[in-house]
Design an enzyme around this catalytic site. Structure first.
Site, PDB file in Angstrom:
ATOM      1  N   HIS A   1      14.007  21.396   8.689  1.00 43.15           N
ATOM      2  CA  HIS A   1      14.201  22.817   8.379  1.00 43.15           C
ATOM      3  C   HIS A   1      15.051  23.571   9.394  1.00 43.15           C
ATOM      4  O   HIS A   1      14.867  24.770   9.616  1.00 43.15           O
ATOM      5  CB  HIS A   1      12.833  23.524   8.224  1.00 43.15           C
TER       6      HIS A   1
ATOM      7  N   CYS B   1       8.972  30.105   8.831  1.00 38.50           N
ATOM      8  CA  CYS B   1       9.155  28.734   9.328  1.00 38.50           C
ATOM      9  C   CYS B   1      10.409  28.478  10.170  1.00 38.50           C
ATOM     10  O   CYS B   1      10.328  28.042  11.308  1.00 38.50           O
ATOM     11  CB  CYS B   1       9.222  27.753   8.164  1.00 38.50           C
TER      12      CYS B   1
HETATM   13 CA    CA Z   1       5.698  27.838   8.031  1.00 38.31          CA
END
Ligand code: CA
Length: 479
Positions: A146, A88
């Protein structure tokens, strides 16, 4: 008389074009000239850990995604689309900067460390939102960030005008489980999954299923900004674990017996509903023609973890094989693109470069972009290959994957182990043909070596180095 009217009409058209600011834009990389009448809006819908084969346009059978498929049906499905990483956080760093994240040490999933300003996107890098601000765009992130939980990396401090979402790598979906009212009070990743949702710098208690919350916010965002150029980064955390869905969506899949796949299907279905609401709103507001809508996943599906399916691609999330970083990708731009399929390799890096070309904002010469302006390629004006080479390095595993045209070289252990595949003939990377084509392998390895020289080592300790970070005693102090 007719001629005079025609002449007046033509002059009026030219004047109107001038008044509307009809410009010629030039892509620095391709020297392609594009004429557009207006700055298009950009919506990037990024799903999280969605499998390559889990959308209708890539052949999914058990999970209908009619709304996500509309993007492909109204535009172009891209079958060879890559992200810059197979997990990610680095993948998102590549997308948002338009640069390979290995260039600036972003090669690990970040830890959730609210006191560590180094844990996240380097301050030396500009985001797409920063870039578009110069061109008069308003930008918003809805959903998963993130890219660092320290306040200095908050979306509003990285070029965005609005934020509604969570700072960490995932989130629990049921509002009653969100019991920590301040994101900065969460001390680690599991706690970060339970925080209230941030609206800009504040926090809100929510009451709906999280995916629905984000979808509703996305619709409201475009309503708010319909009269100005906007960039919406709709960053769903679904269908990333934890596997949680409401009965509304679960009940759509009575025939899926495996409970994990059923829940996954329900989570994807919720995303699909949200995409549909957003597309409907664009049409209703009459801004559909001039809005670029892109749908993609941030990395391949972790099949065992969330019951996703990468189809015929080998392996999944985290891997250097195709299942790790070749993702579902569709792009709609009604003002420019006819319906079609694009099979040449493209990258999530190209989103930034495309917007840079459209807005004619000068590039930072010290931070050259790694992507290309996709528009001339997709329209067919440019018949060349957008990327002869697609790169991936996974520093901690000593692995590289380098796709050069149809061939892909995979190396392990500092190059002591090498594999070569022909993706055109063997998309599943089932037959290592390095013994038959040593020269091709050597050529690609040379290209790999040249690229590797441009990279730096990881700049922060990642999620798998939690203990080392604890022992380091840095905890927010600069190295
Ligand atoms: Ca991901």
């Amino acid at each position: 008389m007719k001629k005079i009217i025609l002449l007046i009409g033509l002059t009026a058209t030219i004047c109107t074009a001038l008044i509307l600011g009809c410009k010629h834009y030039e892509s620095a990389k391709n020297n392609q000239t594009i004429e557009i009448s207006q700055q298009p809006n950009l919506i990037v819908i990024m799903a999280d850990d969605l499998g390559y084969a889990d959308v209708g346009f890539n052949g999914c059978k058990d999970i209908p995604t009619p709304n996500i498929d509309r993007i492909a049906e109204n535009g172009v499905m891209c079958t060879n689309a890559y992200t810059t990483y197979s997990v990610c956080s680095p993948s998102r760093a590549g997308f948002i900067t338009g640069r390979y994240p290995q260039r600036f040490g972003y090669e690990r999933n970040v830890q959730y460390r609210v006191n560590d300003p180094e844990m996240g996107l380097s301050k030396d890098e500009a985001t797409l939102a920063t870039f578009l601000k110069q061109a008069g765009y308003k930008s918003g992130v809805i959903g998963k960030w993130h890219l660092g939980a320290h306040q200095s990396n908050h979306p509003l401090n990285r070029g965005f005008d609005e934020f509604y979402g969570h700072l960490g790598g995932g989130h629990r979906y049921f509002s009653e489980e969100l019991v920590i009212d301040d994101s900065y009070a969460a001390v680690d990743e599991p706690e970060s999954y339970r925080t209230w949702i941030m609206r800009n710098h504040g926090h809100e208690k929510t009451d709906e299923y999280l995916t629905d919350e984000f979808s509703n916010e996305a619709v409201q965002f475009v309503v708010r900004h319909k009269d100005e150029p906007f960039f919406l980064y709709l960053s769903y955390n679904a269908p990333h674990a934890p596997m949680q869905a409401t009965e509304k969506y679960l009940s759509r899949f009575p025939n899926i017996e495996d409970i994990k796949r059923k829940t996954y299907a329900a989570m994807v279905s919720a995303v699909d509903d949200g995409v549909g609401n957003l597309l409907n709103k664009l049409a209703e507001l009459d801004i559909e023609e001039n809005t670029i809508v892109i749908f993609l996943s941030d990395n391949g599906g972790p099949e065992k973890n969330n019951a996703s399916d990468n189809g015929i691609l080998r392996e999944g999330k985290g891997s250097v094989y195709e299942g790790g970083f070749r993702v579902p990708f569709a792009i709609q731009y009604k003002a420019k693109f006819d319906k079609g399929v694009y099979n040449k390799p493209i990258s999530a890096l190209d989103i930034y470069a495309t917007m840079a070309a459209i807005t004619a904002t000068p590039e930072n010469p010290n931070k050259p972009l790694d992507g290309v302006n996709l528009i001339p390629y997709i329209t067919g004006e440019n018949k060349e290959v957008p990327h002869e080479t697609i790169y991936l390095r996974k520093f901690d595993q000593n692995r590289f994957a380098v796709r050069n045209n149809d061939y892909k070289l995979v190396t392990f252990n500092n190059g002591s182990v090498k594999e070569l595949y022909n993706l055109k003939e063997d998309i599943s990377e089932s037959k290592n043909i390095i013994g038959d084509f040593p020269e091709i392998a050597n050529q690609i390895d040379t290209i790999r070596g040249e690229w590797a020289k441009q990279l730096i080592d990881p700049a922060f300790l990642g999620l798998i180095h939690t203990d080392a970070w604890q022992k380091s005693g840095k905890k927010g102090k600069k190295k």
